[in-house]
Design a protein around this motif. Sequence first.
Motif, PDB file in Angstrom:
ATOM      1  N   ALA A   3       0.831  -1.203   0.000  1.00  0.00           N
ATOM      2  CA  ALA A   3       0.000   0.000   0.000  1.00  0.00           C
ATOM      3  C   ALA A   3       0.865   1.252   0.000  1.00  0.00           C
ATOM      4  CB  ALA A   3      -0.938  -0.009   1.208  1.00  0.00           C
ATOM      5  N   LEU A   4       1.945   1.237   0.755  1.00  0.00           N
ATOM      6  CA  LEU A   4       2.859   2.387   0.797  1.00  0.00           C
ATOM      7  C   LEU A   4       3.447   2.661  -0.583  1.00  0.00           C
ATOM      8  CD1 LEU A   4       4.733   1.695   4.154  1.00  0.00           C
ATOM      9  CD2 LEU A   4       3.309   3.690   3.636  1.00  0.00           C
ATOM     10  N   ARG A   5       3.854   1.627  -1.275  1.00  0.00           N
ATOM     11  CA  ARG A   5       4.433   1.809  -2.610  1.00  0.00           C
ATOM     12  C   ARG A   5       3.430   2.441  -3.560  1.00  0.00           C
ATOM     13  NH1 ARG A   5       3.695  -1.394  -6.641  1.00  0.00           N
ATOM     14  NH2 ARG A   5       2.958  -3.061  -5.261  1.00  0.00           N
ATOM     15  N   LEU A   6       2.167   2.101  -3.419  1.00  0.00           N
ATOM     16  CA  LEU A   6       1.142   2.590  -4.346  1.00  0.00           C
ATOM     17  C   LEU A   6       0.721   4.029  -4.059  1.00  0.00           C
ATOM     18  CD1 LEU A   6      -0.975  -0.677  -4.597  1.00  0.00           C
ATOM     19  CD2 LEU A   6       0.429   0.351  -6.397  1.00  0.00           C
ATOM     20  N   ILE A   7       1.182   4.599  -2.969  1.00  0.00           N
ATOM     21  CA  ILE A   7       0.933   6.024  -2.710  1.00  0.00           C
ATOM     22  C   ILE A   7       1.537   6.881  -3.819  1.00  0.00           C
ATOM     23  CG2 ILE A   7       1.742   7.917  -1.223  1.00  0.00           C
ATOM     24  CD1 ILE A   7       1.072   6.217   1.167  1.00  0.00           C
ATOM     25  N   CYS A   8       2.564   6.358  -4.479  1.00  0.00           N
ATOM     26  CA  CYS A   8       3.235   7.094  -5.554  1.00  0.00           C
ATOM     27  C   CYS A   8       2.871   6.558  -6.940  1.00  0.00           C
ATOM     28  CB  CYS A   8       4.747   7.036  -5.362  1.00  0.00           C
ATOM     29  SG  CYS A   8       5.316   7.821  -3.851  1.00  0.00           S
ATOM     30  N   ASP A   9       1.798   5.804  -7.049  1.00  0.00           N
ATOM     31  CA  ASP A   9       1.381   5.244  -8.336  1.00  0.00           C
ATOM     32  C   ASP A   9       1.019   6.355  -9.313  1.00  0.00           C
ATOM     33  OD1 ASP A   9       0.526   2.410  -9.456  1.00  0.00           O
ATOM     34  OD2 ASP A   9      -0.984   3.846 -10.149  1.00  0.00           O
ATOM     35  N   ASP A  10       1.127   6.064 -10.607  1.00  0.00           N
ATOM     36  CA  ASP A  10       0.789   7.068 -11.622  1.00  0.00           C
ATOM     37  C   ASP A  10      -0.699   7.407 -11.636  1.00  0.00           C
ATOM     38  OD1 ASP A  10       3.422   7.226 -12.453  1.00  0.00           O
ATOM     39  OD2 ASP A  10       3.179   5.786 -14.092  1.00  0.00           O
ATOM     40  N   SER A  11      -1.542   6.482 -11.203  1.00  0.00           N
ATOM     41  CA  SER A  11      -2.985   6.682 -11.258  1.00  0.00           C
ATOM     42  C   SER A  11      -3.515   7.348  -9.986  1.00  0.00           C
ATOM     43  CB  SER A  11      -3.690   5.340 -11.450  1.00  0.00           C
ATOM     44  OG  SER A  11      -5.073   5.458 -11.218  1.00  0.00           O
ATOM     45  N   PRO A  12      -4.223   8.467 -10.110  1.00  0.00           N
ATOM     46  CA  PRO A  12      -4.846   9.079  -8.930  1.00  0.00           C
ATOM     47  C   PRO A  12      -5.844   8.140  -8.259  1.00  0.00           C
ATOM     48  CG  PRO A  12      -4.880  10.605 -10.779  1.00  0.00           C
ATOM     49  CD  PRO A  12      -4.441   9.278 -11.323  1.00  0.00           C
ATOM     50  N   LEU A  13      -6.512   7.306  -9.068  1.00  0.00           N
ATOM     51  CA  LEU A  13      -7.472   6.357  -8.524  1.00  0.00           C
ATOM     52  C   LEU A  13      -6.789   5.401  -7.557  1.00  0.00           C
ATOM     53  CD1 LEU A  13     -10.500   5.930  -9.071  1.00  0.00           C
ATOM     54  CD2 LEU A  13      -9.862   4.162 -10.727  1.00  0.00           C
ATOM     55  N   VAL A  14      -5.609   4.946  -7.927  1.00  0.00           N
ATOM     56  CA  VAL A  14      -4.842   4.035  -7.079  1.00  0.00           C
ATOM     57  C   VAL A  14      -4.243   4.779  -5.891  1.00  0.00           C
ATOM     58  CG1 VAL A  14      -2.817   2.518  -6.993  1.00  0.00           C
ATOM     59  CG2 VAL A  14      -4.369   2.439  -8.973  1.00  0.00           C
ATOM     60  N   ARG A  15      -3.674   5.955  -6.139  1.00  0.00           N
ATOM     61  CA  ARG A  15      -3.054   6.715  -5.051  1.00  0.00           C
ATOM     62  C   ARG A  15      -4.060   7.014  -3.938  1.00  0.00           C
ATOM     63  NH1 ARG A  15      -1.008   9.920  -9.251  1.00  0.00           N
ATOM     64  NH2 ARG A  15      -2.100  11.794  -8.538  1.00  0.00           N
ATOM     65  N   GLY A  16      -5.259   7.412  -4.331  1.00  0.00           N
ATOM     66  CA  GLY A  16      -6.259   7.763  -3.338  1.00  0.00           C
ATOM     67  C   GLY A  16      -6.611   6.599  -2.434  1.00  0.00           C
ATOM     68  N   MET A  17      -6.833   5.418  -3.030  1.00  0.00           N
ATOM     69  CA  MET A  17      -7.182   4.258  -2.209  1.00  0.00           C
ATOM     70  C   MET A  17      -5.972   3.742  -1.441  1.00  0.00           C
ATOM     71  SD  MET A  17     -10.392   3.634  -2.183  1.00  0.00           S
ATOM     72  CE  MET A  17     -10.513   5.427  -2.187  1.00  0.00           C
ATOM     73  N   ALA A  18      -4.778   3.983  -1.962  1.00  0.00           N
ATOM     74  CA  ALA A  18      -3.573   3.599  -1.215  1.00  0.00           C
ATOM     75  C   ALA A  18      -3.460   4.425   0.062  1.00  0.00           C
ATOM     76  CB  ALA A  18      -2.338   3.787  -2.089  1.00  0.00           C
ATOM     77  N   VAL A  19      -3.787   5.700  -0.033  1.00  0.00           N
ATOM     78  CA  VAL A  19      -3.768   6.550   1.159  1.00  0.00           C
ATOM     79  C   VAL A  19      -4.747   6.007   2.195  1.00  0.00           C
ATOM     80  CG1 VAL A  19      -4.279   8.863   2.050  1.00  0.00           C
ATOM     81  CG2 VAL A  19      -3.042   8.609  -0.113  1.00  0.00           C
ATOM     82  N   TRP A  20      -5.928   5.625   1.739  1.00  0.00           N
ATOM     83  CA  TRP A  20      -6.927   5.102   2.682  1.00  0.00           C
ATOM     84  C   TRP A  20      -6.456   3.795   3.303  1.00  0.00           C
ATOM     85  CZ3 TRP A  20     -10.204   0.748   2.909  1.00  0.00           C
ATOM     86  CH2 TRP A  20     -11.200   0.814   3.903  1.00  0.00           C
ATOM     87  N   ALA A  21      -5.896   2.905   2.481  1.00  0.00           N
ATOM     88  CA  ALA A  21      -5.417   1.623   3.007  1.00  0.00           C
ATOM     89  C   ALA A  21      -4.316   1.835   4.039  1.00  0.00           C
ATOM     90  CB  ALA A  21      -4.907   0.746   1.862  1.00  0.00           C
ATOM     91  N   VAL A  22      -3.403   2.760   3.774  1.00  0.00           N
ATOM     92  CA  VAL A  22      -2.334   3.061   4.731  1.00  0.00           C
ATOM     93  C   VAL A  22      -2.917   3.649   6.012  1.00  0.00           C
ATOM     94  CG1 VAL A  22      -0.343   4.545   5.165  1.00  0.00           C
ATOM     95  CG2 VAL A  22      -0.527   3.303   2.998  1.00  0.00           C
TER      96      VAL A  22
END
Length: 385
Positions: A333-352
């Motif tokens: 989840a931490l790695r995906l905070i920097c994903d290219d997709s805002p859709l992924v980044r947003g849910m990564a923040v929530w998961a973290v």
Amino acid sequence: MRILTSEPVRAAAAGDNLSGVVKARVLAEGFDTVGIADPAAIGGAGEGLIGFLAAGFHGDMGWLEANADKRADPRVLWPEVRSVILVTLNYGPDDDPRPARADASRGAVSVYAKGADYHDIIKAKLKAVARDFADMAGEDVKVFVDTAPVMEKPLAQAAGLGWQGKHTNLVSRDLGSWFFLGAIFTTARLAPDTPERDRCGTCCACLDACPTRAFPEPHRIDARRCISYLTIEHKGQIGPEFREAIGNRIYGCDECLAACPWNKFAQKASEVRFHARDAADNPPLHELLRLDAAAFRARFAGSPVKRIKRDRFVRNALVAAGNSGDQALLDDALRLICDDSPLVRGMAVWAVSRLGGLELKSKLKERYSSEEKDATVREEWERMP
């Protein structure tokens, strides 16, 4: 799709019982049940659709609104249609799918999506039936499988194949809730079958089972609250009010279908095509969180899951990760905070925010929130405790 005969051969079919002939051909092709409806028998379903759209219950599904007139009346879609042949194909699971959700480290995939893409399977079979019928009857035909503005469920009820339950899905006395629908429109005048009546009685098991309370009343669904809609059709961030209720469902939801008492008559799908595929059978979340676009396409080639593409799918997996309580998923989840997709980044923040400790979250918020350009992702940072 439209299949036209090269020359009318009505004489060849003279005196034949066209309805009986086409039904026998449908069953020979491997479909489970078949019925025939007059296109006018769609009745008040068209008015129900207009009310559904007016209430905004369709959410992001603009395609429903774009062709509402054609959905409301098959004769608007194709003025020459005289009869509609409806078919079912069973995809019944080996077991009740609900206990599998107990393993929070895995993502729960809806039963229908664990096999090969049903569009391809059913369309190929329907085309074979339609060609033979067109050649024999000298009539025109069109084949539809969930990809055109056709309201298959009310037509199937008119054809006697089942009835629309309180969860709005079709229920069959023979197959329970686990089956696909397909349709052949034809210019032939065929003998219609007797419509099936509503057999739900006072039962509300399907409504009570919905985790997000997507049914404002029996026989009426607000798709914007439905987990199947949220994880498949919805293109944006999943609302905070639904995330915990989604649990580990990463593609669709079977709760209302599985709760139906008529499933006691359901049959296990006998054909190999609907057996669970390793790629889609409730896969481990740690594998899904590491999928890039190429790996996603490779893993779900030939599966209905592929239609939502990688970003939406990983978004769903992150919701499941946030609900899992599994600290082993935090690094992904931490790695995906920097994903290219805002859709992924947003849910990564929530998961973290769900998996990380206060000190870690404070450092991350200070480090990344001010640099985030996407407004929806910034909102996730602002909500992080």
